[in-house]
Design a protein around this motif. Structure first.
Motif, PDB file in Angstrom:
ATOM      1  N   VAL A 167     -13.576  26.651  38.813  1.00  0.00           N
ATOM      2  CA  VAL A 167     -12.229  26.657  38.243  1.00  0.00           C
ATOM      3  C   VAL A 167     -11.289  27.448  39.148  1.00  0.00           C
ATOM      4  CG1 VAL A 167     -10.873  27.578  36.306  1.00  0.00           C
ATOM      5  CG2 VAL A 167     -12.968  26.267  35.861  1.00  0.00           C
ATOM      6  N   GLU A 168     -11.790  28.571  39.656  1.00  0.00           N
ATOM      7  CA  GLU A 168     -10.966  29.424  40.509  1.00  0.00           C
ATOM      8  C   GLU A 168     -10.709  28.771  41.871  1.00  0.00           C
ATOM      9  OE1 GLU A 168     -11.218  34.012  41.719  1.00  0.00           O
ATOM     10  OE2 GLU A 168     -12.364  33.504  39.922  1.00  0.00           O
ATOM     11  N   LEU A 169     -11.768  28.202  42.451  1.00  0.00           N
ATOM     12  CA  LEU A 169     -11.643  27.526  43.753  1.00  0.00           C
ATOM     13  C   LEU A 169     -10.603  26.415  43.718  1.00  0.00           C
ATOM     14  CD1 LEU A 169     -15.152  26.587  45.217  1.00  0.00           C
ATOM     15  CD2 LEU A 169     -13.259  27.669  46.444  1.00  0.00           C
ATOM     16  N   LEU A 170     -10.588  25.674  42.595  1.00  0.00           N
ATOM     17  CA  LEU A 170      -9.700  24.517  42.480  1.00  0.00           C
ATOM     18  C   LEU A 170      -8.321  24.912  41.968  1.00  0.00           C
ATOM     19  CD1 LEU A 170     -12.359  22.019  41.070  1.00  0.00           C
ATOM     20  CD2 LEU A 170     -11.401  22.051  43.391  1.00  0.00           C
ATOM     21  N   TRP A 222     -10.170  18.498  45.617  1.00  0.00           N
ATOM     22  CA  TRP A 222     -10.639  19.523  46.559  1.00  0.00           C
ATOM     23  C   TRP A 222      -9.568  19.936  47.551  1.00  0.00           C
ATOM     24  CZ3 TRP A 222     -14.692  22.494  45.697  1.00  0.00           C
ATOM     25  CH2 TRP A 222     -15.541  22.075  44.673  1.00  0.00           C
ATOM     26  N   ALA A 223      -8.487  19.155  47.649  1.00  0.00           N
ATOM     27  CA  ALA A 223      -7.362  19.579  48.485  1.00  0.00           C
ATOM     28  C   ALA A 223      -6.868  20.951  48.024  1.00  0.00           C
ATOM     29  CB  ALA A 223      -6.229  18.554  48.424  1.00  0.00           C
ATOM     30  N   ALA A 224      -7.027  21.216  46.716  1.00  0.00           N
ATOM     31  CA  ALA A 224      -6.564  22.495  46.161  1.00  0.00           C
ATOM     32  C   ALA A 224      -7.341  23.678  46.735  1.00  0.00           C
ATOM     33  CB  ALA A 224      -6.688  22.477  44.635  1.00  0.00           C
ATOM     34  N   ALA A 225      -8.532  23.408  47.268  1.00  0.00           N
ATOM     35  CA  ALA A 225      -9.377  24.490  47.790  1.00  0.00           C
ATOM     36  C   ALA A 225      -9.082  24.796  49.255  1.00  0.00           C
ATOM     37  CB  ALA A 225     -10.852  24.122  47.618  1.00  0.00           C
ATOM     38  N   ALA A 226      -8.184  24.029  49.867  1.00  0.00           N
ATOM     39  CA  ALA A 226      -7.840  24.249  51.273  1.00  0.00           C
ATOM     40  C   ALA A 226      -6.348  24.557  51.379  1.00  0.00           C
ATOM     41  CB  ALA A 226      -8.173  23.008  52.104  1.00  0.00           C
ATOM     42  N   PRO A 227      -5.979  25.793  51.719  1.00  0.00           N
ATOM     43  CA  PRO A 227      -4.569  26.186  51.694  1.00  0.00           C
ATOM     44  C   PRO A 227      -3.651  25.216  52.451  1.00  0.00           C
ATOM     45  CG  PRO A 227      -5.952  28.097  52.117  1.00  0.00           C
ATOM     46  CD  PRO A 227      -6.868  26.908  52.089  1.00  0.00           C
ATOM     47  N   ARG A 279      -3.909  22.052  52.698  1.00  0.00           N
ATOM     48  CA  ARG A 279      -3.823  20.732  52.054  1.00  0.00           C
ATOM     49  C   ARG A 279      -3.372  20.835  50.611  1.00  0.00           C
ATOM     50  NH1 ARG A 279      -4.206  16.925  56.180  1.00  0.00           N
ATOM     51  NH2 ARG A 279      -4.979  18.310  57.794  1.00  0.00           N
ATOM     52  N   SER A 280      -3.269  22.056  50.082  1.00  0.00           N
ATOM     53  CA  SER A 280      -3.071  22.181  48.637  1.00  0.00           C
ATOM     54  C   SER A 280      -1.729  21.603  48.183  1.00  0.00           C
ATOM     55  CB  SER A 280      -3.224  23.635  48.196  1.00  0.00           C
ATOM     56  OG  SER A 280      -2.306  24.439  48.890  1.00  0.00           O
ATOM     57  N   ASP A 281      -0.774  21.454  49.123  1.00  0.00           N
ATOM     58  CA  ASP A 281       0.501  20.835  48.736  1.00  0.00           C
ATOM     59  C   ASP A 281       0.299  19.393  48.274  1.00  0.00           C
ATOM     60  OD1 ASP A 281      -0.224  20.192  51.371  1.00  0.00           O
ATOM     61  OD2 ASP A 281       1.827  19.589  51.866  1.00  0.00           O
ATOM     62  N   GLN A 282      -0.794  18.763  48.705  1.00  0.00           N
ATOM     63  CA  GLN A 282      -1.090  17.382  48.289  1.00  0.00           C
ATOM     64  C   GLN A 282      -1.266  17.271  46.776  1.00  0.00           C
ATOM     65  OE1 GLN A 282      -1.142  14.491  50.032  1.00  0.00           O
ATOM     66  NE2 GLN A 282      -0.285  15.775  51.651  1.00  0.00           N
ATOM     67  N   VAL A 283      -1.711  18.344  46.153  1.00  0.00           N
ATOM     68  CA  VAL A 283      -1.990  18.293  44.717  1.00  0.00           C
ATOM     69  C   VAL A 283      -1.165  19.342  43.963  1.00  0.00           C
ATOM     70  CG1 VAL A 283      -4.283  17.263  44.932  1.00  0.00           C
ATOM     71  CG2 VAL A 283      -4.058  19.746  45.047  1.00  0.00           C
ATOM     72  N   ALA A 284      -0.010  19.698  44.526  1.00  0.00           N
ATOM     73  CA  ALA A 284       0.828  20.717  43.893  1.00  0.00           C
ATOM     74  C   ALA A 284       1.115  20.329  42.444  1.00  0.00           C
ATOM     75  CB  ALA A 284       2.139  20.855  44.679  1.00  0.00           C
ATOM     76  N   GLY A 285       0.966  21.279  41.551  1.00  0.00           N
ATOM     77  CA  GLY A 285       1.270  21.045  40.138  1.00  0.00           C
ATOM     78  C   GLY A 285       0.112  20.484  39.334  1.00  0.00           C
ATOM     79  N   VAL A 286      -1.010  20.206  39.983  1.00  0.00           N
ATOM     80  CA  VAL A 286      -2.124  19.543  39.276  1.00  0.00           C
ATOM     81  C   VAL A 286      -2.695  20.440  38.178  1.00  0.00           C
ATOM     82  CG1 VAL A 286      -4.039  20.290  40.808  1.00  0.00           C
ATOM     83  CG2 VAL A 286      -4.147  18.072  39.647  1.00  0.00           C
ATOM     84  N   GLY A 289     -18.499  30.482  50.611  1.00  0.00           N
ATOM     85  CA  GLY A 289     -17.362  31.279  50.160  1.00  0.00           C
ATOM     86  C   GLY A 289     -16.097  30.438  50.159  1.00  0.00           C
ATOM     87  N   ARG A 290     -15.046  31.016  49.662  1.00  0.00           N
ATOM     88  CA  ARG A 290     -13.767  30.313  49.573  1.00  0.00           C
ATOM     89  C   ARG A 290     -13.309  29.819  50.955  1.00  0.00           C
ATOM     90  NH1 ARG A 290      -9.421  30.872  45.657  1.00  0.00           N
ATOM     91  NH2 ARG A 290     -10.007  32.908  44.886  1.00  0.00           N
ATOM     92  N   SER A 291     -13.495  30.690  51.982  1.00  0.00           N
ATOM     93  CA  SER A 291     -12.993  30.319  53.312  1.00  0.00           C
ATOM     94  C   SER A 291     -13.822  29.192  53.921  1.00  0.00           C
ATOM     95  CB  SER A 291     -12.988  31.538  54.229  1.00  0.00           C
ATOM     96  OG  SER A 291     -14.311  32.012  54.387  1.00  0.00           O
ATOM     97  N   GLY A 292     -15.143  29.232  53.708  1.00  0.00           N
ATOM     98  CA  GLY A 292     -15.994  28.184  54.257  1.00  0.00           C
ATOM     99  C   GLY A 292     -15.713  26.832  53.609  1.00  0.00           C
ATOM    100  N   ILE A 293     -15.413  26.851  52.324  1.00  0.00           N
ATOM    101  CA  ILE A 293     -15.107  25.590  51.633  1.00  0.00           C
ATOM    102  C   ILE A 293     -13.745  25.065  52.096  1.00  0.00           C
ATOM    103  CG2 ILE A 293     -14.585  24.596  49.369  1.00  0.00           C
ATOM    104  CD1 ILE A 293     -16.914  26.470  48.346  1.00  0.00           C
TER     105      ILE A 293
END
Ligand SMILES: *Cc1c(COP(=O)(O)O)cnc(C)c1O
Length: 480
Positions: free
Chosen positions: A135-138, A280-285, A287-294, A369-373
């Motif tokens: 939940v936190e990663l995403l 999973w885009a949310a887990a990569a800083p 790419r996270s704009d791809q799913v902004a607001g999800v 870890g968060r960075s590896g993912i």
């Protein structure tokens, strides 16, 4: 407990046999893995034909376990597809990270049932921790409840069933008790680009695939927010479920969550997001704009066996309010412990007995870890862009903006595109699939495996271009 000397000798012999059997399997698995980058990605027809050796009449007598494994390896291993290798780009297919495979080996020895915590403290602890980490990663609301299941198709079903029961509960209708007969009809709104598993889940939930209201999508495969607003305005008086998408299975694009979730929820709709890989885009800083607001939705579905690179099968359904999950999934019996206050997996999903799917997820998150993912996700996207650039440079047409790990490519005509796909599949350097996109045939590439490197992308792009040239000279190969 005491045992006779004879018993002990028998047990020691059995232990030795089991150890030898498992050692042998381990050696075979190592050999298989070591050969994965040298073998053709897809087996030759004659190799698959030998699978007939695994068929036959139902065995009446027993056969030594070692011989069974020998036959399984000799005939089965060569006819597998090297999806767990660096040059498989078909469908959306992740490999299995070494730490996940190793955890899976332990998990097979443990053979735990994760249904209720009293069956396995270890399974319960890993389930709890991995669910929270996910939940936190995403980047989802930290009070959400995550639950493991077999695939995003099932995770979609869980989210949609929870939504169905919640929107009718708000109108005083108890679906788990009374069923749907006589209930206020639910309107399901989704994009014309929704994944096929969404229609199936809606059908299984008793809401009728043919009753789905489909909203137009744009050229990238994203829901059209304007058309959605108009549709919502027509249907804003009855119970409604809106199903959005993170990661179009062809282009990787996501629906405009920031524009549509808030108005949908304001109108009383339940919003579910199918994010099998795209979430999973949310887990990569980067790419996270791809799913902004999800994170504003009510429920989400995502796979772990795709982009998180754990072995099949493993997915996660996440619901903002755990009470909405319990309403639909809880099943009590006198022989089950009353475990109020702790997570009970069988009360959070479709299954009672279940593999402890959290084990490999826990191992991968603990290891990377968060960075590896974030790196795993970002690397796939960068490699997909490289693929697109190389094919584009060779004169092929990339059919959309490449923003994630998916690439659609046309080689001119539909016939030529199909011929190139067929030739690439026969060549064996890599494996790619085909699809149709806005009326045209396209080669579909997905970079989802942890093993793929720049060299693999370059070698695969070269092989594709070579196959294309061969088709160009000879025209479409004659069918067999
Ligand atoms: C793969 C996929 C699914 C189905 O997931 P399974 O794990 O195969 O059940 C659903 N939606 C999308 C967008 C997908 O890519």
């Amino acid at each position: 407990m005491t045992r006779s000397v004879a018993d002990r000798a028998t047990l020691q012999r059995m232990d030795a046999e089991v150890a030898a059997l498992l050692d042998d399997a381990r050696t075979r698995a190592d050999r298989y893995r070591a050969s994965s980058s040298d073998r053709p990605v897809f087996p030759a027809v004659e190799v698959s034909a030998r699978l007939a050796g695994l068929d036959g009449p139902l065995p009446e007598a027993s056969e030594a376990a070692g011989e069974v494994i020998d036959r399984l390896d000799a005939l089965g291993s060569p006819a597998t597809v090297v999806t767990n290798g660096p040059r498989y780009f078909g469908f959306v297919t992740g490999g299995s990270l070494p730490v996940a495979a190793a955890a899976g080996t332990l998990a097979a020895a443990w053979d735990q049932n994760a249904a209720v915590p009293v069956m396995s403290p270890t399974a319960a602890a890993l389930d709890r921790t991995a669910a929270r980490w996910l939940v936190e990663l995403l980047g989802l609301p930290t009070t959400s409840t995550a639950t493991f299941c077999s695939g995003a198709s099932v995770a979609n079903l869980i989210g949609i069933v929870a939504g169905r029961d919640a929107v009718l509960a708000r109108r005083g209708w108890d679906v788990p008790g009374q069923g749907l007969a006589g209930a206020p009809p639910i309107t399901v709104i989704t994009s014309e680009e929704a994944h096929v598993s969404v229609g199936k889940a809606v059908a299984l939930a008793g809401l009728g695939r043919d009753r789905i209201v489909r909203v137009a999508a744009d050229r990238q495969g994203r829901l059209d927010a304007g058309a959605f607003a108009e549709t919502l305005a027509i249907h804003d008086d009855g119970p409604t479920i809106v199903i959005l998408q993170a990661g179009n299975v062809n282009t990787g694009h996501s629906d405009p969550f920031s524009d549509v979730i808030e108005p949908a929820r304001a109108a009383g709709a339940w919003v579910h997001v199918d994010g099998a890989f795209g979430l999973w885009a949310a887990a990569a800083p980067e790419r996270s704009d791809q799913v902004a607001g999800v994170g504003e939705a009510d429920s989400w579905a995502t796979d772990a066996h795709k982009w998180l690179n754990v072995p099949y099968d493993c997915a996660i359904a996440i619901v903002r309010d755990g009470a909405d999950l319990a309403r639909s999934m809880r099943a009590d019996a006198a022989y089950l412990p009353v475990d109020e206050g702790s997570r009970v997996p069988m009360h959070l999903g479709l299954q009672m007995s279940q593999r402890a799917r959290a084990i490999e997820v826990w191992a991968v998150i603990a290891s990377l870890g968060r960075s590896g993912i974030a790196d795993l996700i970002e690397r796939s996207c960068t490699l997909a862009a490289r693929f697109a650039e190389r094919l584009n440079a060779a004169g092929a047409e990339v059919l959309h903006d490449v923003v994630l790990n998916q690439v659609l490519v046309s080689f001119g005509t539909d016939d030529m595109t199909d011929a190139v796909i067929e030739a690439v599949q026969a060549d064996g350097t890599c494996w790619v699939g085909g699809t149709s996109w806005h009326g045209h045939r396209a080669m579909r590439l997905s970079v989802s495996g942890w093993q793929t490197t720049e060299a693999d992308v370059d070698a695969s792009a070269d092989a594709i271009v070579t196959c294309w040239s061969a088709c160009g000279e000879q025209g479409r190969p004659t069918p067999p």
